[in-house]
Design a protein around this motif. Structure first.
Motif, short mmCIF file in Angstrom:
data_model
loop_
_atom_site.label_atom_id
_atom_site.label_comp_id
_atom_site.label_asym_id
_atom_site.label_seq_id
_atom_site.Cartn_x
_atom_site.Cartn_y
_atom_site.Cartn_z
N SER A 237 -29.91 -109.92 -5.38
CA SER A 237 -31.15 -109.09 -5.51
C SER A 237 -32.30 -109.41 -4.83
O SER A 237 -33.05 -108.25 -4.45
CB SER A 237 -31.73 -109.71 -7.19
OG SER A 237 -30.41 -109.26 -8.14
N PRO A 297 -35.75 -104.27 -14.44
CA PRO A 297 -34.25 -104.48 -14.71
C PRO A 297 -33.42 -104.20 -13.55
O PRO A 297 -32.06 -104.46 -13.42
CB PRO A 297 -34.07 -103.80 -15.99
CG PRO A 297 -35.52 -103.92 -16.52
CD PRO A 297 -36.42 -103.75 -15.36
N MET A 300 -31.48 -106.32 -11.43
CA MET A 300 -30.22 -107.36 -12.07
C MET A 300 -28.97 -107.05 -11.53
O MET A 300 -28.20 -107.70 -10.90
CB MET A 300 -30.33 -107.14 -13.47
CG MET A 300 -31.80 -107.55 -14.21
SD MET A 300 -31.57 -107.42 -15.90
CE MET A 300 -30.34 -108.59 -16.31
#
Length: 479
Positions: A237, A297, A300
């Motif tokens: 990430s 998000p 992720m």
């Protein structure tokens, strides 16, 4: 209190009482005027008639009032027999009053004694003369009503102001008394605690500490909460986040992220991204800019786009608009697509294909920022005598007045004329030969003042004027 209310009611009723007889008079005059106007129309349709009535005075003080003798006010409603004199003014464009018109007017006046009727005829030019509008009954009603309403509002405002002041003073005294009572209770509680051998209770509330709960909607970039978010991000990430910063040129955000991740995380992502080491040497020279893309998000499970430049990514999206849904918000916001293309991309269905990069995109190039510290006077003299020793691409990193001293006399005079002597004195730093070369182009009076201010000040290279003089010297080099 009752006397005050009676006084207010009397004041409010006084205008109504005083206007009653006047309204009757105006009603009577207006009715008679309209009657005579209609009568005279058969002789001159454009004529104007004005009627003025005079009444008998009522002698003596009126019952229930304080009006003096001689007031033209009747205790009863005005009657025709109260009329003392009727003045009828005729304004016409005719030369004289037409035959029979005067008799017709006398007959139209509803009084028995015609001797009290006086008719006056006046010839006027109606194109030039306009009679002023007579006062109508409704106008008087409007004026009286406005006066009464204004007076009532004034009385109400006075009562409201008095009530408000009373309430405010009462509330203030109550709060003060309550505060004093609480303080006395605290003192008493402390005294009781001391008498029983216990620690006295604190007299003030505990001081605010950072650990106490704050507004949960705002989290400072340096808080532990923010650090914990970065700690939970995987290496993959973080790699994609730094790659997005790299390709979209969000260098300030990259610097902020670099400052807030751990040393272990730095080592891991540097090994994953070959260009990150060179990139980190560059973005640490920019101002850190906190942003919140890392909280999205998307990171992720991000797509592997670290090696694809923003330009190549845009080309891929243009060919397959559905790929728009597979890229990060940072990439979307900085993608060079037209507004119509972005609208189309947002409404398109996600593509089933994936990004492929057979060849890596061309990396960004960064200009080197040399760090050699501050130049010595000997170094500056050497540059002045041999300016070719500094390559053109590095001259902007060499802060010296030598660049200005090497310019033409006209350019030097023009630059120095833009600054006053005090400003120049604060930046007059360098080898003697460079300063002499610049001083040769100053007016004699300005030069003397400059040298005086220089002795009294502490000139240095770390002020705005010095940097401006260096920039002016480099202008021709950048051209």
């Amino acid at each position: 209190m009752k006397k005050t209310l009676l006084l207010i009611l009397s004041l409010l009723m006084l205008p109504l009482i005083s206007r009653a007889d006047l309204l009757d008079q105006l009603n009577l005059e207006q009715t008679l005027q309209e009657r005579l106007q209609n009568t005279f129309k058969m002789f001159d349709d454009s004529a104007k008639i004005v009627v003025k009535l005079e009444f008998d005075s009522f002698q003596g003080t009126l019952p229930g009032t304080n009006f003096s003798d001689g007031e033209k006010i009747s205790p009863e409603k005005i009657q025709l027999n109260d009329i003392k004199k009727i003045n009828v003014d005729i304004y016409s464009s005719l030369e004289t009053i037409p035959p029979g018109a005067q008799d017709a007017l006398y007959k139209a006046v509803p009084v028995e004694n015609k001797k009290n009727v006086f008719i006056h005829f006046s010839k006027v030019d109606q194109k030039l003369v306009k009679l002023s509008k007579s006062i109508e009954v409704k106008d008087l009603f409007e004026v009286a009503d406005k006066t009464i309403w204004t007076f009532a509002k004034l009385i109400f405002a006075i009562f409201a102001l008095g009530f408000g002041c009373t309430f405010y003073l009462s509330n203030s005294f109550s709060k003060k008394r309550s505060s004093e009572l609480k303080e006395q209770i605290k003192v008493l509680a402390g005294a009781l605690a001391e008498g029983s051998g216990n620690t006295p209770a604190p007299r003030t509330s505990p001081a605010f500490t950072p650990s106490m709960p704050q507004n949960q909607n705002f989290v400072p970039s340096s808080s532990k909460n923010q650090d914990s978010i970065l700690d939970t991000l995987s290496t993959n990430s973080l790699k994609e986040i730094f790659a997005d910063c790299y390709w979209t040129e969000q260098d300030g955000y990259a610097n902020w992220l670099w400052k807030n991740i751990s040393t272990e995380q730095k080592k891991e992502i540097t090994s994953e991204l070959p260009f990150l080491k060179e990139y980190s040497l560059f973005f640490v020279t920019t101002a850190a800019r906190p942003m919140s893309y890392h909280e999205h998000p998307y990171y992720m499970e991000p797509c592997s786009l670290a090696q694809i430049s923003q330009k190549d990514l845009s080309e891929s999206v243009k060919k397959d608009i559905g790929l728009w849904h597979a890229i990060s918000p940072m990439r979307k916001e900085n993608m060079k697509l037209g507004f119509d293309e972005k609208l189309k991309a947002i409404q398109a269905k996600p593509s089933v294909s994936e990004f492929t990069a057979k060849t890596k995109s061309t990396l960004r190039t960064f200009s080197a920022t040399p760090t050699w510290g501050e130049l010595s006077l000997t170094d500056e003299a050497a540059i002045f005598n041999n300016p070719q020793m500094v390559p053109d691409n590095l001259r902007k990193h060499v802060k010296t007045l030598a660049w200005l001293a090497l310019k033409s006399p006209e350019e030097i005079k023009s630059v120095l004329s833009q600054f006053d002597t005090r400003s120049l004195a604060a930046a007059w730093v360098g080898p003697e030969e460079i300063l002499k070369a610049l001083e040769a182009h100053l007016p004699e009076k300005k030069l003397k003042l400059l040298l005086v201010y220089k002795e009294k000040s502490n000139p240095n290279r770390h002020n705005d004027v010095y940097q401006l003089l260096v920039d002016e010297g480099l202008k021709s080099e950048a051209a």
